[in-house]
Design an enzyme around this catalytic site. Structure first.
Site, PDB file in Angstrom:
ATOM      1  N   LYS A 258      59.077  48.268  -6.859  1.00  0.00           N
ATOM      2  CA  LYS A 258      59.378  47.649  -5.557  1.00  0.00           C
ATOM      3  C   LYS A 258      58.079  47.347  -4.816  1.00  0.00           C
ATOM      4  CE  LYS A 258      64.125  48.821  -4.825  1.00  0.00           C
ATOM      5  NZ  LYS A 258      64.508  47.395  -4.890  1.00  0.00           N
ATOM      6  N   ARG A 333      72.949  44.633 -11.582  1.00  0.00           N
ATOM      7  CA  ARG A 333      73.827  43.702 -12.303  1.00  0.00           C
ATOM      8  C   ARG A 333      73.864  44.019 -13.799  1.00  0.00           C
ATOM      9  NH1 ARG A 333      70.386  38.689 -10.174  1.00  0.00           N
ATOM     10  NH2 ARG A 333      70.103  40.217  -8.512  1.00  0.00           N
TER      11      ARG A 333
HETATM   12  N1  BES Z   1      68.989  48.219  -4.951  1.00  0.00           N
HETATM   13  C1  BES Z   1      68.401  46.965  -4.726  1.00  0.00           C
HETATM   14  C2  BES Z   1      69.007  46.204  -3.541  1.00  0.00           C
HETATM   15  C3  BES Z   1      68.903  46.840  -2.183  1.00  0.00           C
HETATM   16  C4  BES Z   1      67.939  46.410  -1.283  1.00  0.00           C
HETATM   17  C5  BES Z   1      69.785  47.801  -1.774  1.00  0.00           C
HETATM   18  C6  BES Z   1      67.869  46.956  -0.024  1.00  0.00           C
HETATM   19  C7  BES Z   1      69.713  48.357  -0.499  1.00  0.00           C
HETATM   20  C8  BES Z   1      68.763  47.934   0.381  1.00  0.00           C
HETATM   21  C9  BES Z   1      68.541  46.079  -5.961  1.00  0.00           C
HETATM   22  O1  BES Z   1      68.541  46.738  -7.174  1.00  0.00           O
HETATM   23  C10 BES Z   1      67.375  45.157  -5.999  1.00  0.00           C
HETATM   24  O2  BES Z   1      66.291  45.624  -6.160  1.00  0.00           O
HETATM   25  N2  BES Z   1      67.621  43.851  -5.859  1.00  0.00           N
HETATM   26  C11 BES Z   1      66.609  42.879  -5.907  1.00  0.00           C
HETATM   27  C12 BES Z   1      67.057  41.748  -6.799  1.00  0.00           C
HETATM   28  C13 BES Z   1      65.976  40.758  -7.127  1.00  0.00           C
HETATM   29  C14 BES Z   1      64.901  41.391  -7.963  1.00  0.00           C
HETATM   30  C15 BES Z   1      66.600  39.600  -7.870  1.00  0.00           C
HETATM   31  C16 BES Z   1      66.359  42.390  -4.491  1.00  0.00           C
HETATM   32  O3  BES Z   1      67.324  42.241  -3.731  1.00  0.00           O
HETATM   33  O4  BES Z   1      65.217  42.175  -4.133  1.00  0.00           O
HETATM   34 MG    MG Z   2      66.616  47.054  -7.934  1.00  0.00          MG
END
Ligand code: BES
Ligand code: MG
Ligand code: ZN
Length: 478
Positions: A258, A333
């Protein structure tokens, strides 16, 4: 947890929270003539909360607010209940009796719900000063000629289930990994009387759940896949309803670590969908709702371990489709796709999947609602939308046009796991749709699942979103 009890009467020494209209008869409350005069004066001044501190007890009178819509008035009552809860904790009250002077069961239950949900604390890891910070309020009595014992029992179940979901979300991954969350579900199944099957890594391998196994490769802990079933003899549906919950017990982003400062701090919440479906099972089984429901929870953490899946990898999923993985942080996903494909064998009436899936959904509408999309018919969507209003976990329908799926095309596999720079919440939903051949609703709860500061009757942290929504849905569907 707060006990909510039926009370046939009340005495003049109890702390009271009276729900009233301007025309109510206040003489029952045991106030002096002077106090009654003060109360009436305050009501005339349009005050909604009037507090009378007596030597031995406090009496709070709440005049219900008028709103354009019934569900907004109900939500105002929950918020009022939470506010009153704070006042009584402030004076270290152990129990409070809600007196329904208005003769309205729904209002009274909503007020009690706000009190009980607002009274929540997550204290299990504190070793210092616990007594000092712990809320005093332990019992809420309800005195109303309109509320019966069954309604109070139902409220207690809903509150218990919601608070259980908050506990699970607030529990960090070093106390709640994939194996441990499955064990929690087994415990809940034993307590409430629903069936729980936990598939271990060997079984998951034999089922060829490639998405779940790929995400798990960077982890030290094995994945689990939990199957929960509530099938009462009097179930009204022939084909089961399926719930699917995202069980990423921690999301580091994997090797696509992240990138944004502090964005990992709350990622223990990435199993909020799993908590919601597990605790919904707990609630509907305890309440013995006449509906056949099966819940599926794929669970793992997402970490950049030595053997972690990396961008460019091609993964063969449970249904045989191939996915070119281009971002390890789009892991939700990957595991949900396997669960949705596994759900096919039950020939579901409808599947509802809940996940903290995208930052895009959270950015679009914030903590104020749930982003929804899918292929279910109008009747199902309307029922869910009504439930969303009833419990104030509102549903915001997003477009689900075919064109969004174009953004998921891969040159070398059937699909890639990320879309383009737009509509991130929708392309995530479109990805999942590829693994369904039945009516499907995707609920992205990334916004409301976990909050940085208290908001009404939701304290900071896990909110338990989804439990009250689904319980209400299964109470009304059919
Ligand atoms: N768990 C996260 C999404 C999330 C973000 C949940 C903030 C709660 C609060 C998810 O797995 C994620 O990282 N999504 C990415 C997807 C992208 C890489 C296509 C995102 O939303 O940035
Ligand atoms: Mg994620
Ligand atoms: Zn995630």
């Amino acid at each position: 947890m707060t006990a909510i009890k039926y009370s046939a009467s009340f005495s003049a020494v109890e702390h009271l929270a009276a729900i009233a209209t301007t025309k109510s008869d206040f003489t029952k409350l045991g106030l002096s003539r002077e106090e009654l005069g003060y109360l009436k004066g305050q009501i005339q001044k349009d005050e909604h909360f009037v507090t009378i501190n007596q030597y031995k007890r406090t009496v709070i009178v709440y005049i219900a607010e008028k709103k354009d819509e019934r569900f907004l008035a109900i939500e105002a009552l929950r918020r009022a209940g939470n506010k009153v809860c704070g006042v009584f904790n402030g004076i270290k009250a152990g129990s409070v009796t809600i007196v329904d002077l208005a003769g309205n069961a729904e209002d009274t239950i909503a007020f009690a719900e706000g009190m009980a949900l607002g009274n929540y604390q997550f204290l299990s890891h504190r070793t210092q000063d616990t007594k000092k910070v712990k809320h005093s309020l332990a019992t809420i009595n309800i005195q109303s000629r309109k509320v019966d014992r069954a309604q109070i029992q139902r409220l207690q179940i809903i509150v218990d289930a919601t608070l259980k979901a908050r506990d699970l979300v607030n529990e960090p991954v070093n106390y709640l990994n994939a194996v441990q969350i499955a064990a929690e579900f087994q415990k809940m199944g034993r307590e409430a009387g629903f069936k729980v099957d936990v598939l271990n890594k060997t079984k998951i391998e034999s089922l060829k759940m490639g998405g779940l196994l790929a995400v798990n490769r960077g982890s030290m802990d094995p994945p689990t896949f939990t199957i929960m079933e509530w099938k009462p003899g009097n179930a009204k549906n022939k084909k089961p309803y399926i719930l699917v919950g995202k069980g990423v017990v921690y999301d580091t982003g994997g090797v696509s670590l992240k990138p944004t400062a502090n964005s990992m701090d709350s990622m223990k919440c990435d199993m909020a969908g799993a908590a919601a479906v597990g605790c919904t099972m707990y609630a509907i089984a305890r309440a013995k709702l006449p509906v056949h429901v099966i819940s599926l929870v794929p669970a793992t953490d997402n970490r950049p371990g030595m053997n972690a899946y990396v961008p460019g990898d091609i993964i063969t999923m449970h249904n045989g489709m191939t996915v070119e993985m281009l971002n390890a942080d789009a892991e939700g996903r990957m595991i949900l796709a396997d669960a949705l494909s596994y759900a096919q064998k039950y020939n579901p009436e409808l599947a509802i999947e809940l996940s903290t899936l995208t930052g895009a959904a959270a950015a679009a509408i914030g903590k104020y609602g749930i982003v929804a999309m899918g292929t279910a018919d109008k009747k199902m969507n309307d029922t869910l939308t009504d439930s969303g209003n009833n419990v104030f976990e509102r549903i915001a329908q997003f477009p689900f046009w075919d064109e969004y799926a174009d953004l998921l095309k891969s040159d070398i596999a059937d699909l890639k796991n990320i879309g383009g720079s737009v509509a991130g919440a929708i392309t995530a939903g479109k990805f999942l749709q590829k693994f369904t051949k039945y009516p499907y609703i995707h609920l992205d709860i990334a916004g409301p699942a976990f909050i940085d500061s208290a908001y009404d009757y939701k304290p900071k942290g896990g909110t338990g979103v989804g439990v009250r929504l689904l319980f209400d849905f299964f109470s009304h569907v059919m």
